[in-house]
Design a protein around this motif. Structure first.
Motif, PDB file in Angstrom:
ATOM      1  N   SER A 138      41.096  37.932  32.362  1.00  0.00           N
ATOM      2  CA  SER A 138      42.442  37.890  32.942  1.00  0.00           C
ATOM      3  C   SER A 138      42.783  39.191  33.671  1.00  0.00           C
ATOM      4  CB  SER A 138      43.473  37.630  31.839  1.00  0.00           C
ATOM      5  OG  SER A 138      43.595  38.748  30.972  1.00  0.00           O
ATOM      6  N   LYS A 139      42.011  40.245  33.427  1.00  0.00           N
ATOM      7  CA  LYS A 139      42.307  41.546  34.042  1.00  0.00           C
ATOM      8  C   LYS A 139      41.370  41.921  35.184  1.00  0.00           C
ATOM      9  CE  LYS A 139      44.317  43.261  29.766  1.00  0.00           C
ATOM     10  NZ  LYS A 139      44.134  44.083  28.552  1.00  0.00           N
ATOM     11  N   VAL A 140      40.245  41.223  35.315  1.00  0.00           N
ATOM     12  CA  VAL A 140      39.279  41.658  36.327  1.00  0.00           C
ATOM     13  C   VAL A 140      38.985  40.608  37.390  1.00  0.00           C
ATOM     14  CG1 VAL A 140      38.186  43.292  34.760  1.00  0.00           C
ATOM     15  CG2 VAL A 140      37.288  40.972  34.911  1.00  0.00           C
ATOM     16  N   GLN A 141      39.242  39.323  37.137  1.00  0.00           N
ATOM     17  CA  GLN A 141      38.951  38.314  38.156  1.00  0.00           C
ATOM     18  C   GLN A 141      39.703  37.022  37.850  1.00  0.00           C
ATOM     19  OE1 GLN A 141      34.660  38.688  36.865  1.00  0.00           O
ATOM     20  NE2 GLN A 141      34.672  36.536  37.371  1.00  0.00           N
ATOM     21  N   TYR A 142      39.978  36.279  38.937  1.00  0.00           N
ATOM     22  CA  TYR A 142      40.756  35.058  38.771  1.00  0.00           C
ATOM     23  C   TYR A 142      39.893  33.844  38.474  1.00  0.00           C
ATOM     24  CZ  TYR A 142      39.436  34.656  43.716  1.00  0.00           C
ATOM     25  OH  TYR A 142      38.735  34.621  44.889  1.00  0.00           O
ATOM     26  N   THR A 143      38.574  33.946  38.728  1.00  0.00           N
ATOM     27  CA  THR A 143      37.659  32.853  38.436  1.00  0.00           C
ATOM     28  C   THR A 143      36.248  33.406  38.302  1.00  0.00           C
ATOM     29  OG1 THR A 143      36.909  30.664  39.167  1.00  0.00           O
ATOM     30  CG2 THR A 143      37.185  32.350  40.873  1.00  0.00           C
ATOM     31  N   GLY A 144      35.322  32.613  37.806  1.00  0.00           N
ATOM     32  CA  GLY A 144      33.928  33.040  37.765  1.00  0.00           C
ATOM     33  C   GLY A 144      33.269  32.990  36.411  1.00  0.00           C
ATOM     34  N   ALA A 145      34.011  32.711  35.349  1.00  0.00           N
ATOM     35  CA  ALA A 145      33.417  32.692  34.014  1.00  0.00           C
ATOM     36  C   ALA A 145      32.313  31.641  33.910  1.00  0.00           C
ATOM     37  CB  ALA A 145      34.495  32.430  32.966  1.00  0.00           C
ATOM     38  N   VAL A 146      32.575  30.477  34.438  1.00  0.00           N
ATOM     39  CA  VAL A 146      31.602  29.391  34.361  1.00  0.00           C
ATOM     40  C   VAL A 146      30.360  29.727  35.177  1.00  0.00           C
ATOM     41  CG1 VAL A 146      31.188  26.964  34.949  1.00  0.00           C
ATOM     42  CG2 VAL A 146      33.355  27.646  33.906  1.00  0.00           C
ATOM     43  N   ASP A 147      30.582  30.291  36.372  1.00  0.00           N
ATOM     44  CA  ASP A 147      29.455  30.609  37.251  1.00  0.00           C
ATOM     45  C   ASP A 147      28.574  31.713  36.679  1.00  0.00           C
ATOM     46  OD1 ASP A 147      30.034  28.704  39.109  1.00  0.00           O
ATOM     47  OD2 ASP A 147      31.198  30.028  40.411  1.00  0.00           O
ATOM     48  N   LYS A 148      29.163  32.675  35.956  1.00  0.00           N
ATOM     49  CA  LYS A 148      28.364  33.753  35.373  1.00  0.00           C
ATOM     50  C   LYS A 148      27.360  33.195  34.368  1.00  0.00           C
ATOM     51  CE  LYS A 148      31.601  37.607  35.974  1.00  0.00           C
ATOM     52  NZ  LYS A 148      30.779  38.321  36.975  1.00  0.00           N
ATOM     53  N   ILE A 149      27.823  32.314  33.499  1.00  0.00           N
ATOM     54  CA  ILE A 149      26.920  31.711  32.521  1.00  0.00           C
ATOM     55  C   ILE A 149      25.872  30.855  33.218  1.00  0.00           C
ATOM     56  CG2 ILE A 149      26.776  30.156  30.542  1.00  0.00           C
ATOM     57  CD1 ILE A 149      28.136  32.770  29.886  1.00  0.00           C
ATOM     58  N   LYS A 150      26.309  30.071  34.207  1.00  0.00           N
ATOM     59  CA  LYS A 150      25.387  29.201  34.943  1.00  0.00           C
ATOM     60  C   LYS A 150      24.296  30.019  35.616  1.00  0.00           C
ATOM     61  CE  LYS A 150      25.307  25.792  38.704  1.00  0.00           C
ATOM     62  NZ  LYS A 150      26.132  25.090  39.726  1.00  0.00           N
TER      63      LYS A 150
END
Length: 811
Positions: free
Chosen positions: A672-684
């Motif tokens: 919530s403090k560093v990016q608005y999206t991307g959690a799913v893509d990082k794991i993928k």
């Protein structure tokens, strides 16, 4: 009467003859008194001129290897006759580079040159030492006839020195023309669409002459259709550096290479050997380290002696003062290795002298090896050296130290040790902490300049749990060689107090320096082989003395970069525990009042990268083959497959740690403090990279061969595919719903299997058959399970069935 007439005629002849002779003398005298001027012959183009008309008072002269006379944009070389036919090494580098081409300082070409006189010309020839034969052998003539030295450039002789011991040429065209061996290398020209050089935007910056070398800097501008930066200009400008170094008159005694001991080496095809084929011999790159004549008996008794010439490294005066002592210590730490070779005070680091201390000092002078400090954002350091191709003698070395290497060191040390080490926390380390890291890199890079390559097999010598021992690590460091990429101790846990966190000059380093540098007196280079071999056999089978080469694509899992210990599963388990501890404290250890969260975001990325390294370390065991160099006088195989149980355990680890979603990485507060999206893509992304590696065609080909050779003792391809399917598609068999992360992973798996079917590189035995069989099995299982779970799970499995159908029957 006749008699009287004859007498008169003779008298007349005598008188006239006398008169004619007297008149001739008279006119000769008059001619001598008033000589006529002979018209002077006009000099023709190309004639050799008087020295004073060529080298004028307007020229500025730089004394050195050659006298270099400079006037405006013209550079004259005055070449002593004693240096004609002497061999010189031309080293070409990119000194200053355009954005997108890479960092400067790297060698682009090295060639041996010879200056020779031919009538009214000086020829610059390229000399090759790639093919040789002893001059006393008949085959030497054949080698000479098939190895004609090409002419790089021809110079008309402008003048002869006043004492007739040197020849003057205009060297300007050599550096203003587009001479490819001295300019932008061909692979760059092709990559950037270079067509030609622009003469109007190219010039010589300077030429400097030193006692043993001549340094030239010239700016080149090339028309380029694919310029990496400022593309609108359609051109590239860069500065080239050419170092012409005089090679020793008598080459150093060689030491021949053995692949069981890591060393930078060079090769020659020697047609003079007693072999029924053309055979390549290799010999080491190393400094000329010799025993003084007066100390030979001491050396023979085993006493330490000082070398004839000490190896000295000067630290660039541009280096920030706080780092100078640590860089010097990184040099001096190698003294213990040279003591193992029989020398004391063989190597030393010093501050660069001031003009007052040494007016002749210049970092470009080949007599000085320099650790250069470069104000560059490149996070790197490197240690190139210049060697005599005839013998391997290192003539000069430089370490290029880029300012931003500290960023690299900070990030590695933080991610790998902050969980147990308070000194590794924060965005800026204390001077002492960063200094120790700089010393470590200084020692590593210096090892390269001494002739040592990376020894990536070193760290596998230590049992993993030994890295948790304070007494063990303080004595041995984190690896037997500082030339491994065994960075910092990520294995040690918070309860392991007092452990060492980085490598030092280790057992292997002392051994390899001794093997390469210890003089073998009164012995020809070719006769050293049995002695060198005995030194290796003395430690055969001891992992502390093992050399493991650096690999492009890992085949031997015991010779990897950035790993620690003899068990990747155990070491990575410890490492992941520490990463989890670090993640919980990441905001606390990276945040500063009034600053944004950029540092925290950067370190989070580093943390994920470290986790990915652990996955690579472990997965490389699947289909892995150990490589342990041996010669015919040693028993056992050189290449052995990784044990079946270890391969199976390694894949299970990857499934448990990565393919079972590593939810601990997803910190909602951090995101919530560093990016608005991307959690799913990082794991993928993490999962996709590792999955593609596990299913690489080269790895699977090795597994097929292992099964063919070793049968049931091998971890088979079918078993690996089955274990992978059960780990990735668990929900097909337990009836649970499939979440977003797992749906992504499962589609990645199908995509990789699809690429195997379509890839020409997969035409190896059973690869396509197994991939097709797996797809059919997955299609059947997905179809059976497609009516279970939540709506997204059902849609996903129905889509999987259709995707596989399209893959198997694309028409």
């Amino acid at each position: 009467m006749t008699k009287r007439l004859l007498t008169k005629l003779l008298l007349v002849a005598f008188v006239f003859g006398f008169t004619t002779q007297t008149e001739a003398q008279f006119w000769k005298k008059k001619k001598d008194e008033t000589p006529k001027e002979t018209p002077k012959k006009k000099p023709e183009k190309g004639d050799i001129q008087p020295y004073g008309k060529v080298v004028t008072k307007d020229h500025k002269t730089d004394e050195g290897l050659f006298k270099v006379h400079t006037k405006g944009n013209s550079y004259l070389f005055e070449i002593p006759d004693s240096l004609l036919t002497r061999e010189m090494l031309m080293v070409t580098r990119i000194a200053k580079t355009a954005t997108g081409i890479g960092f400067g300082g790297g060698k682009t070409n090295t060639q041996v040159l010879r200056w020779e006189r031919k009538n009214k010309q000086i020829l610059l020839r390229i000399v090759s030492h790639d093919i040789v034969a002893d001059t006393i052998l008949p085959v030497h003539k054949a080698v000479v006839n098939s190895n004609l030295e090409p002419i790089l450039f021809s110079f008309p002789i402008k003048a002869i020195s006043k004492d007739s011991t040197a020849t003057v040429i205009d060297a300007t065209p050599l550096f203003t023309s587009d001479i490819k061996p001295l300019g932008f290398p061909g692979f760059y020209r092709k990559a950037f669409g270079v067509t030609r050089m622009d003469n109007d935007r190219s010039y010589i910056e300077r030429v400097s002459s030193y006692p043993k070398n001549i340094e030239t800097r010239h700016v080149k501008t090339y028309f380029a259709s694919k310029a990496p930066s400022n593309s609108s200009l359609g051109s590239i400008t860069l500065e080239m550096s050419n170092s012409m170094v005089l090679l020793p008159k008598v080459p150093m005694k060689r030491r021949y290479f053995d692949e069981r001991v890591g060393w930078f080496a060079r090769g020659q095809v020697d047609y003079g050997l007693d072999a029924q084929k053309s055979k390549t011999v290799k010999y080491l790159d190393r400094y000329r380290l010799e025993v003084k004549d007066e100390d030979i008996e001491k050396f023979k008794r085993g006493e330490l002696v000082e070398p004839k010439k000490q190896i000295v490294y000067y630290v660039d005066s541009a280096t920030p003062e706080e780092w100078v002592p640590y860089i010097i210590q990184g040099v001096n730490d190698w003294q213990v290795a040279f003591e193992a070779a029989g020398f004391k005070n063989a190597i030393v680091g010093k501050r660069a002298p001031t003009k007052e201390e040494d007016p002749e000092y210049s970092p470009e002078d080949v007599r000085y090896s320099v650790i250069r400090y470069l104000a560059s954002p490149i996070p790197n350091a490197n240690g190139p050296h210049v060697s005599d191709p005839r013998s391997g003698e290192i003539l000069e070395s430089d370490i290029n130290w880029y300012h931003n290497v500290m960023t690299l060191l900070h990030n590695w040390f933080f991610v790998q040790t902050s969980a147990i080490n308070p000194e590794a926390r924060g965005n800026n380390f204390k001077t002492k902490t960063m200094g120790e890291l700089i010393k470590f890199v200084s020692s590593h890079e210096l090892g390269h300049t001494l002739g040592l390559p990376h020894n990536m097999g070193s760290s596998a010598a230590y049992p993993v749990d030994s890295l948790r021992s304070a007494s063990f690590t303080k004595k041995y460091g984190t690896a037997p060689s500082i030339m491994d990429y065994a960075r910092f101790n990520y294995v040690a846990q918070p309860e392991d107090k007092g452990v060492a966190l980085m490598p030092n000059i280790g057992i292997y380093d002392k051994y390899s320096i001794s093997w390469g540098y210890r003089p073998i007196l009164d012995t020809d280079a070719k006769d050293e082989k049995p002695i060198l071999d005995s030194w290796i056999l003395k430690h055969a089978g001891d992992p502390m003395y093992r050399f493991g080469r650096q690999q492009r694509g890992v085949i031997d899992p015991s010779s990897q970069t950035e790993d620690l210990g003899d068990d990747a599963v155990k070491a990575s388990n410890y490492g992941i525990k520490n990463l989890k501890r670090t993640l919980l404290k990441l905001e606390e250890w990276t945040s500063e009042e009034g600053e944004n969260y950029d540092d925290m975001n950067a370190m989070y990325g580093e943390l994920l990268t470290q986790f990915s390294r652990y996955m690579g370390h472990v997965s490389s065991n699947v289909g892995g083959i150990y490589e342990n160099y041996k010669t015919t006088d040693q028993e056992g195989a050189v290449y052995t497959h990784v044990d079946k149980a270890r391969q199976k355990e390694s894949l299970a680890f990857v499934i448990d740690q990565l393919f079972e979603t590593p939810t601990w990485m997803i910190d909602k507060d951090l995101f919530s403090k560093v990016q608005y999206t991307g959690a799913v893509d990082k794991i993928k992304s993490l999962q996709g990279r590792t999955l593609s590696g596990v299913l690489s065609t080269s790895r699977m080909a090795r597994m097929i061969e292992n099964e063919t050779l070793n049968g049931s003792d091998a971890y088979t391809l079918v078993s690996m595919f089955s274990d992978l399917r059960k780990g990735i598609w668990t929900e097909l068999y337990n009836g649970r719903s499939i979440d977003t992360y797992r749906r992504n992973l499962q589609k990645l798996h199908i995509d990789v299997l699809k690429s195997l079917l379509e890839s020409s590189s997969a035409n190896i035995s059973d690869l396509k058959s197994v991939a097709r069989g797996e797809l059919k099995r997955l299609q059947r299982d997905a179809k059976s399970a497609s009516n279970r779970g939540n709506t997204l799970t059902r849609y996903h499995l129905q889509d999987v069935v259709d995707r596989i159908d399209t893959i198997l029957d694309p028409k």
